[in-house]
Design an enzyme around this catalytic site. Structure first.
Site: not given
Ligand code: IMP
Ligand code: MG
Length: 181
Positions: A100-101, A104, A153, A166
């Site tokens: 995963e990238d 959050d 962010f 990207r």
């Molecule tokens: P989560 O379900 O809230 O953990 O969201 C995860 C997804 O939100 C990641 O896979 C990203 O695609 C997106 N995301 C969350 N924070 C960032 C950020 O700071 N930059 C870019 N994408 C983000």
């Molecule tokens: Mg993502």
């Protein structure tokens, strides 16, 4: 070309990313000795990280792709998972490593791991390039985290804002002027 004013500052540069990936890859090689895990690259954000990670690892892998997102997660711990692209291979009794990238709120990873566990893999682990622990809502933790970051962010090295940035080779903080008006 990216407008330099869009980037507030570089948070993690190319060299720091490469060094950290080398360290984590070495740890994964120890943990997966004698195994051939299925690496699941979560599109699109993990594309760049996954490409670098599998080349830094000595462990042989197979690679699959998924495209997922979570929504409507306000009341449940994991939220609903929307699967835009699923893997084709059977993961039953296989060792699975999700790449995963960024984690959050944790909703996406919580829902995804819950769904994949129903397919009975031998093991299921998560590696994430970035973790924003301050924003966590769902109880999920990566097994391998390259960098913990503050609540900012970020873009670049696969991560986007509105599908842009990207292709940047580093992780940067997006200028507020890009999304605040
Ligand atoms: P989560 O379900 O809230 O953990 O969201 C995860 C997804 O939100 C990641 O896979 C990203 O695609 C997106 N995301 C969350 N924070 C960032 C950020 O700071 N930059 C870019 N994408 C983000
Ligand atoms: Mg993502």
């Amino acid at each position: 070309m990216v407008n330099a004013a869009d980037i507030e500052r570089v948070l993690i540069d190319e060299q720091q990313i490469a060094e950290r990936i080398k360290e984590v890859a070495a740890q994964i090689d120890v943990d997966y000795q004698g195994k051939m895990p299925i690496v699941i690259c979560i599109l699109k954000g993990s594309l760049v990280f996954c490409a670098d990670l599998i080349r830094a690892m000595k462990t042989p892998v197979t690679v699959e792709f998924m495209k997922v997102s979570s929504y409507g997660a306000s009341t449940t711990s994991s939220g609903k998972l929307s699967v835009a692209l699923d893997i084709l291979s059977n993961i039953e009794n296989q060792d699975v490593l999700i790449v995963e990238d960024i984690i959050d709120s944790g909703h996406t990873m919580a829902a995804l791991t819950e769904m994949l566990r129903t397919r009975r893999p031998a093991s299921l682990r998560i590696i994430t390039l970035l973790d924003k622990p301050a924003r966590r809502v769902a109880a999920v933790e990566a097994d391998y985290t390259c960098f913990e970051i503050e609540d900012e962010f970020v873009i670049g090295y696969g991560l986007d804002y509105a599908e842009k940035y990207r292709d940047l080779p580093y992780v940067g903080i997006l200028s507020r002027s890009v999304y605040e008006n």
